[in-house]
Design a protein around this motif. Structure first.
Motif, short mmCIF file in Angstrom:
data_model
loop_
_atom_site.label_atom_id
_atom_site.label_comp_id
_atom_site.label_asym_id
_atom_site.label_seq_id
_atom_site.Cartn_x
_atom_site.Cartn_y
_atom_site.Cartn_z
N PHE A 191 -5.07 8.95 -9.31
CA PHE A 191 -4.25 8.88 -8.10
C PHE A 191 -2.99 9.72 -8.30
CE2 PHE A 191 -0.52 7.13 -5.96
CZ PHE A 191 -0.94 7.08 -4.64
N PHE A 192 -2.56 10.40 -7.24
CA PHE A 192 -1.24 11.03 -7.23
C PHE A 192 -0.66 10.95 -5.83
CE2 PHE A 192 -4.34 14.46 -6.58
CZ PHE A 192 -3.85 15.15 -5.48
N PRO A 193 0.65 10.64 -5.72
CA PRO A 193 1.30 10.68 -4.41
C PRO A 193 1.52 12.12 -3.99
CG PRO A 193 2.89 10.15 -6.11
CD PRO A 193 1.55 10.23 -6.79
N ILE A 194 1.69 12.35 -2.70
CA ILE A 194 1.83 13.73 -2.23
C ILE A 194 2.76 13.80 -1.03
CG2 ILE A 194 -0.05 13.81 -0.52
CD1 ILE A 194 0.54 16.45 -3.27
N ALA A 205 0.82 -1.21 0.00
CA ALA A 205 0.00 0.00 0.00
C ALA A 205 0.86 1.26 0.00
CB ALA A 205 -0.93 0.01 1.20
N VAL A 206 0.32 2.29 -0.63
CA VAL A 206 0.95 3.61 -0.66
C VAL A 206 -0.05 4.64 -0.19
CG1 VAL A 206 2.01 5.39 -2.11
CG2 VAL A 206 2.46 2.97 -2.58
N GLU A 207 0.37 5.49 0.73
CA GLU A 207 -0.46 6.61 1.15
C GLU A 207 -0.38 7.70 0.08
OE1 GLU A 207 1.06 7.80 4.94
OE2 GLU A 207 1.05 5.74 5.70
N GLY A 208 -1.52 8.08 -0.43
CA GLY A 208 -1.55 9.11 -1.46
C GLY A 208 -2.97 9.60 -1.65
N VAL A 209 -3.21 10.29 -2.75
CA VAL A 209 -4.49 10.97 -2.96
C VAL A 209 -5.23 10.35 -4.15
CG1 VAL A 209 -5.64 13.18 -3.32
CG2 VAL A 209 -3.44 13.09 -2.11
N TYR A 210 -6.42 9.83 -3.87
CA TYR A 210 -7.35 9.42 -4.91
C TYR A 210 -8.27 10.60 -5.19
CZ TYR A 210 -5.78 4.65 -4.06
OH TYR A 210 -5.01 3.52 -3.94
N TYR A 211 -8.51 10.88 -6.48
CA TYR A 211 -9.33 12.04 -6.81
C TYR A 211 -10.34 11.69 -7.89
CZ TYR A 211 -6.41 12.69 -11.01
OH TYR A 211 -5.76 12.53 -12.22
N ALA A 271 -5.45 3.80 -12.19
CA ALA A 271 -5.08 4.37 -10.89
C ALA A 271 -4.26 3.37 -10.08
CB ALA A 271 -6.33 4.78 -10.12
N LEU A 272 -4.63 2.10 -10.16
CA LEU A 272 -3.90 1.08 -9.41
C LEU A 272 -2.50 0.88 -9.97
CD1 LEU A 272 -4.66 -0.61 -6.98
CD2 LEU A 272 -5.31 -2.47 -8.53
N VAL A 273 -2.35 0.98 -11.29
CA VAL A 273 -1.03 0.92 -11.91
C VAL A 273 -0.19 2.11 -11.46
CG1 VAL A 273 0.23 0.96 -14.09
CG2 VAL A 273 -1.89 -0.36 -13.91
N ASP A 274 -0.80 3.28 -11.36
CA ASP A 274 -0.09 4.48 -10.92
C ASP A 274 0.35 4.36 -9.46
OD1 ASP A 274 -0.41 5.59 -13.41
OD2 ASP A 274 -2.14 6.83 -12.86
N VAL A 275 -0.49 3.76 -8.63
CA VAL A 275 -0.12 3.54 -7.23
C VAL A 275 1.11 2.65 -7.16
CG1 VAL A 275 -0.82 2.52 -5.03
CG2 VAL A 275 -2.47 3.85 -6.34
N HIS A 276 1.09 1.56 -7.88
CA HIS A 276 2.22 0.63 -7.88
C HIS A 276 3.49 1.31 -8.39
CE1 HIS A 276 4.08 -3.35 -7.89
NE2 HIS A 276 4.59 -3.06 -9.07
N ALA A 277 3.35 2.12 -9.42
CA ALA A 277 4.52 2.82 -9.99
C ALA A 277 5.14 3.78 -9.00
CB ALA A 277 4.10 3.56 -11.25
#
Length: 436
Positions: A303-306, A155-161, A374-380
């Motif tokens: 999704f974007f990390p922050i 899991a990654v803490e980030g922002v779903y929009y 979005a899930l691919v972006d989280v993993h990346a």
């Protein structure tokens, strides 16, 4: 109630650690003694139990069905009520153990469950060589012994929009840092949009808001400083993050029902466009997948990390990402539990990730069709992410409960910090951490 739950978890940890004073209790089966049955070995009459949380109890549905058909075993999933981790610690301390359980595979939480006394070592697991080398040793280890099997992307803490909400309000680019995100939130609020949605009724996600603000500090060694008493939860770097979170809530940038909103409310609000953004981890997206197909998710959810300085994620392998196998004293069931893990990550892996529409952890197994972007972006984002409190601190205090109490008006930010620090010190001492 919150205090009783914390004490129960502390007692559970202390009891488990006490068992380590007995060499026979603390010595694992021995790395060389771990054997791995063939994944297809017949198990007629064998019954296994898996403990899972509310947000992980459907994860193994497909792989269990396939395993049962292939082996003749019976596998039952038992949902443990939230707060999941505390509930399991208390049960294990009284001798109640499943065969397997979803469990956060970080060193602090493996210590909390007293892995050396309670869990089977997974040394030499046959699927390890198949994992992406960048993920293989990211988590699941305690004192160089592997106790947890990673089954989904950490899991990654980030922002779903909500992409449609952004587009409808003229937002053409995602925020570049935390302050940029807050600025956007104020703009959206001025247009009548609820910028952020939080679920303080279920409490556990509240800590993500503090931790994403600490990403830069974590990169600079914050949690090692906390581990060695050079910093505390009352130090300005942490306290200021808590205060910032409260100030954003007080400013009205969150949903009006923040005190009572729950996990399912949060997912529905974002998917329906009732809110623009949610700070969450991967299990949140699993909830969205249960409510909408990939085409809808790709259209609506991004999704974007922050972090304070930029788009840096905070990785926090959670209980929905990994499983542990318990020492039950029944050699046949223990072997069957290892066999299930071997089947899961071997013969059954391709069908498992296809059923879950999730990212593959094995380079030789491509992502299945239909994995949401979005899930691919989280993993990346994992490649450039930093460790969370759970991943890097020697103990995992009840920060989220204390923050929920703050949201409900029973704690000040200063009290959240001091209470969390006291809990951290108690847990670190019980775990035998140096200096405590």
């Amino acid at each position: 109630m919150r205090r009783r739950k914390f004490l129960a978890a502390t007692v559970a940890l202390t009891l488990g650690l006490a068992a380590c004073s007995d060499p026979s209790a603390s010595t694992p089966a021995g790395d060389s003694a771990v054997t791995w049955p063939d994944a297809g070995t017949k198990l007629d009459g064998v019954k296994l139990t898996i403990w899972a949380a509310q947000n992980s109890n459907t994860v193994p549905k497909k792989v269990i069905a396939d395993f049962q058909q292939a082996t003749g075993a019976t596998v039952q999933v038992v949902t443990i009520p939230d707060p999941y981790e505390q509930g399991i610690q208390t049960k294990v301390a009284t001798g109640d153990k499943p065969d397997l359980a979803f469990w956060q595979p970080t060193a602090s939480m493996l210590t909390a469950i007293n892995a050396r006394a309670n869990l089977q070592p997974l040394t030499g697991a046959p699927w390890l060589s198949k994992l992406d080398p960048k993920l293989r040793d990211m988590t699941g280890l305690l004192d160089q012994t592997r106790y947890a099997a990673l089954v989904t992307s950490p899991a990654v803490e980030g922002v779903y929009y909500n992409k449609e909400v952004f587009a409808a309000n003229g937002v053409t680019a995602t925020p570049k840092n935390f302050d940029d995100m807050v600025k956007l939130a104020r703009t959206l609020k001025g247009k009548g949009v609820t910028p952020f949605y939080e679920m303080a009724g279920d409490r556990w996600s509240t800590q993500w808001w503090v931790q994403v603000q600490l990403a830069d500090a974590a990169k600079d060694g914050l949690w090692e400083k906390v581990n060695t008493k050079k910093e505390t939860f009352s130090s300005p770097v942490v306290l200021d993050a808590i205060k910032k979170y409260k100030s954003l809530i007080d400013e009205g940038l969150f949903n009006s029902d923040i005190k009572t909103a729950k996990f399912e409310d949060q997912g529905k609000a974002l998917l329906d466009g009732k809110a623009a953004m949610v700070v969450q981890v991967n299990s949140f997206f699993g909830q969205l997948q249960a409510s909408a197909d990939t085409a809808t998710l790709d259209k609506k959810i991004g999704f974007f990390p922050i972090s304070p300085s930029g788009n840096v994620g905070t990785f926090i392998p959670d209980q929905s990402n990994a499983l542990v196998a318990f020492k039950t004293g029944d050699a046949k069931r223990e072997a069957a539990a290892r066999q299930l893990l071997s089947f899961w990550m071997g013969t059954g892996y391709k069908d498992f990730i296809a059923d879950r529409s999730t990212v593959s952890l094995q380079p030789a197994v491509p992502n299945p069709p239909g994995v949401p972007k979005a899930l691919v972006d989280v993993h990346a984002s994992l490649a450039g992410s930093v460790g969370s409190m759970q991943a890097q601190a020697v103990a995992n205090p009840d920060l989220y409960i204390n923050l929920a109490d703050m949201i409900n008006g029973t704690m000040s930010p200063e009290k959240v910090a001091s209470t969390t620090q006291k809990q951290f010190e108690q847990l670190a001492k019980a775990a035998g951490a140096p200096g405590f």
